[in-house]
Design an enzyme around this catalytic site. Sequence first.
Site, PDB file in Angstrom:
ATOM      1  N   CYS A  88       0.813  -1.223   0.000  1.00  0.00           N
ATOM      2  CA  CYS A  88       0.000   0.000   0.000  1.00  0.00           C
ATOM      3  C   CYS A  88       0.847   1.274   0.000  1.00  0.00           C
ATOM      4  O   CYS A  88       0.312   2.373  -0.081  1.00  0.00           O
ATOM      5  CB  CYS A  88      -0.940   0.019   1.203  1.00  0.00           C
ATOM      6  SG  CYS A  88      -2.277  -1.160   1.017  1.00  0.00           S
ATOM      7  N   TYR A 120      -3.082   4.440   5.724  1.00  0.00           N
ATOM      8  CA  TYR A 120      -2.387   3.195   6.103  1.00  0.00           C
ATOM      9  C   TYR A 120      -1.051   3.108   5.361  1.00  0.00           C
ATOM     10  O   TYR A 120      -0.006   2.811   5.953  1.00  0.00           O
ATOM     11  CB  TYR A 120      -3.306   2.018   5.762  1.00  0.00           C
ATOM     12  CG  TYR A 120      -2.669   0.649   5.861  1.00  0.00           C
ATOM     13  CD1 TYR A 120      -2.408   0.057   7.084  1.00  0.00           C
ATOM     14  CD2 TYR A 120      -2.343  -0.064   4.704  1.00  0.00           C
ATOM     15  CE1 TYR A 120      -1.834  -1.209   7.164  1.00  0.00           C
ATOM     16  CE2 TYR A 120      -1.777  -1.325   4.774  1.00  0.00           C
ATOM     17  CZ  TYR A 120      -1.518  -1.890   6.003  1.00  0.00           C
ATOM     18  OH  TYR A 120      -0.950  -3.134   6.082  1.00  0.00           O
ATOM     19  N   LYS A 154     -18.695 -15.489   1.087  1.00  0.00           N
ATOM     20  CA  LYS A 154     -19.921 -15.211   0.329  1.00  0.00           C
ATOM     21  C   LYS A 154     -20.334 -16.422  -0.509  1.00  0.00           C
ATOM     22  O   LYS A 154     -21.509 -16.774  -0.580  1.00  0.00           O
ATOM     23  CB  LYS A 154     -19.693 -14.004  -0.597  1.00  0.00           C
ATOM     24  CG  LYS A 154     -19.576 -12.695   0.166  1.00  0.00           C
ATOM     25  CD  LYS A 154     -19.283 -11.526  -0.768  1.00  0.00           C
ATOM     26  CE  LYS A 154     -18.898 -10.302   0.036  1.00  0.00           C
ATOM     27  NZ  LYS A 154     -19.072  -9.052  -0.685  1.00  0.00           N
TER      28      LYS A 154
HETATM   29  P1  NAD Z   1      -3.718  -8.619  11.906  1.00  0.00           P
HETATM   30  O1  NAD Z   1      -4.631  -7.452  12.098  1.00  0.00           O
HETATM   31  O2  NAD Z   1      -4.312  -9.981  11.905  1.00  0.00           O
HETATM   32  O3  NAD Z   1      -2.554  -8.586  12.990  1.00  0.00           O
HETATM   33  C1  NAD Z   1      -2.082  -7.415  13.574  1.00  0.00           C
HETATM   34  C2  NAD Z   1      -2.075  -7.633  15.064  1.00  0.00           C
HETATM   35  O4  NAD Z   1      -1.556  -6.457  15.716  1.00  0.00           O
HETATM   36  C3  NAD Z   1      -3.485  -7.863  15.649  1.00  0.00           C
HETATM   37  O5  NAD Z   1      -3.558  -9.113  16.293  1.00  0.00           O
HETATM   38  C4  NAD Z   1      -3.662  -6.711  16.617  1.00  0.00           C
HETATM   39  O6  NAD Z   1      -4.405  -7.056  17.785  1.00  0.00           O
HETATM   40  C5  NAD Z   1      -2.233  -6.348  16.943  1.00  0.00           C
HETATM   41  N1  NAD Z   1      -2.160  -4.998  17.478  1.00  0.00           N
HETATM   42  C6  NAD Z   1      -2.787  -3.888  16.992  1.00  0.00           C
HETATM   43  N2  NAD Z   1      -2.552  -2.844  17.788  1.00  0.00           N
HETATM   44  C7  NAD Z   1      -1.764  -3.303  18.790  1.00  0.00           C
HETATM   45  C8  NAD Z   1      -1.205  -2.679  19.934  1.00  0.00           C
HETATM   46  N3  NAD Z   1      -1.419  -1.396  20.208  1.00  0.00           N
HETATM   47  N4  NAD Z   1      -0.455  -3.436  20.783  1.00  0.00           N
HETATM   48  C9  NAD Z   1      -0.246  -4.766  20.527  1.00  0.00           C
HETATM   49  N5  NAD Z   1      -0.757  -5.400  19.452  1.00  0.00           N
HETATM   50  C10 NAD Z   1      -1.511  -4.670  18.607  1.00  0.00           C
HETATM   51  O7  NAD Z   1      -2.939  -8.328  10.544  1.00  0.00           O
HETATM   52  P2  NAD Z   1      -1.996  -9.290   9.686  1.00  0.00           P
HETATM   53  O8  NAD Z   1      -2.692  -9.538   8.419  1.00  0.00           O
HETATM   54  O9  NAD Z   1      -1.528 -10.414  10.505  1.00  0.00           O
HETATM   55  O10 NAD Z   1      -0.793  -8.297   9.384  1.00  0.00           O
HETATM   56  C11 NAD Z   1       0.420  -8.306  10.116  1.00  0.00           C
HETATM   57  C12 NAD Z   1       1.319  -7.171   9.625  1.00  0.00           C
HETATM   58  O11 NAD Z   1       1.562  -7.293   8.214  1.00  0.00           O
HETATM   59  C13 NAD Z   1       0.714  -5.781   9.820  1.00  0.00           C
HETATM   60  O12 NAD Z   1       1.741  -4.883  10.162  1.00  0.00           O
HETATM   61  C14 NAD Z   1       0.179  -5.444   8.454  1.00  0.00           C
HETATM   62  O13 NAD Z   1       0.097  -4.053   8.249  1.00  0.00           O
HETATM   63  C15 NAD Z   1       1.204  -6.105   7.556  1.00  0.00           C
HETATM   64  N6  NAD Z   1       0.648  -6.404   6.223  1.00  0.00           N
HETATM   65  C16 NAD Z   1      -0.292  -7.383   6.099  1.00  0.00           C
HETATM   66  C17 NAD Z   1      -0.803  -7.660   4.849  1.00  0.00           C
HETATM   67  C18 NAD Z   1      -1.834  -8.733   4.651  1.00  0.00           C
HETATM   68  O14 NAD Z   1      -2.257  -8.941   3.511  1.00  0.00           O
HETATM   69  N7  NAD Z   1      -2.279  -9.447   5.680  1.00  0.00           N
HETATM   70  C19 NAD Z   1      -0.377  -6.927   3.726  1.00  0.00           C
HETATM   71  C20 NAD Z   1       0.568  -5.917   3.901  1.00  0.00           C
HETATM   72  C21 NAD Z   1       1.084  -5.687   5.164  1.00  0.00           C
END
Ligand code: NAD
Length: 326
Positions: free
Chosen positions: A120, A149, A200
């Site tokens: 992103c 984001y 869905k």
């Molecule tokens: P997710 O939302 O399942 O996991 C993120 C976790 O961070 C959650 O469990 C949440 O509770 C925790 N979190 C949020 N705020 C917090 C805080 N203040 N203190 C402690 N924990 C906190 O997302 P994901 O899909 O597992 O993504 C993991 C990482 O990868 C993220 O940084 C996301 O931006 C990045 N990312 C994911 C994708 C994707 O497709 N899933 C794509 C690009 C980047």
Amino acid sequence: MVNALVCGAGGFIGSNLVKQLKKEGYWVRGIDLKHPEFSKTKADDFVIGDLRNPDICRHVLDQPFDEVYQLAADMGGAGYVFTGDNDADIMHNSALINLNMLEACYQRDMKKIFYSSSACIYPKYNQTDPDNPKTAENSAYPAYPDSEYGWEKLFSERLYLSFHRNHNMDIRIARFHNIFGPEGSWNDGREKAPAAFCRKVAEAPDGGEIKMWGDGKQTRSFLYIDECLETVMRLMKSNIIGPINIGSEEMVTINGLAEMVMNIAGKKLRIKHIPGPLGVRGRNSDNQLIRDKLGWEPKYPLREGLKKTYLWIKKQIKKGKNKEYE
Ligand code: NAD
């Protein structure tokens, strides 16, 4: 024994990363606001805590770690990130987590730190043609991400790179492209397109209808969780600082994605296109750099990953866990 801290260990990628590290013989501590939703954590030690609080960041680093994986973020799919309604939370919460966690890692002299950035961050102006999106790592500037984001991720990439430059910290940065698989969000308003269509399609009666945001001609690529983790581990063992793309080059339209799920399910459904949050017109991973530098790239077919995800979501629905989101 190698030990690691996983921040965001209650989330989709973090909880699966803990499993992977355990398979490889690590001692693992996880931290998150919550426990993993769908299976018990495999972490040796799991701390419930808020990483926006610098005291908590220092507290979880009360012992030396060989590796820290920083995946905690306030995030979700298009319905969470692109409506604009959550922008203040997304920027404030994720920036605080990164600022506090990295500072604590520096103070406590942590050895190697992984940061999960995102596709992103790539500029909107390079992703207007669905057939020819540009996401080479060096195309990130002049910056123009299409969401707050993405701006926060870009800021944090620069933060990690600055600590590397000025404090000699050993950093790895990956830009994830749409990671999906079982045990990810699927019905809580934060789910991404693959999980949303699996749900869905699984719920619709054969011959029925599913709804899709937009005309479905926008393109994306999706990477299965197991390959994402394998690539992260390879990146950690390499000397590549990044940022580097971790994604699939198998680009599909969103209509194509929905058709693939219907095919897996053996159902024929009409697609009703409705207005909704969309993101950029086209996006695909550009794997040239990772091929050149790591001699490796993800190759698992989208259909195989979707099949596993579909079956898992179908099972969740059977268990009666659906919360009825559009
Ligand atoms: P997710 O939302 O399942 O996991 C993120 C976790 O961070 C959650 O469990 C949440 O509770 C925790 N979190 C949020 N705020 C917090 C805080 N203040 N203190 C402690 N924990 C906190 O997302 P994901 O899909 O597992 O993504 C993991 C990482 O990868 C993220 O940084 C996301 O931006 C990045 N990312 C994911 C994708 C994707 O497709 N899933 C794509 C690009 C980047």
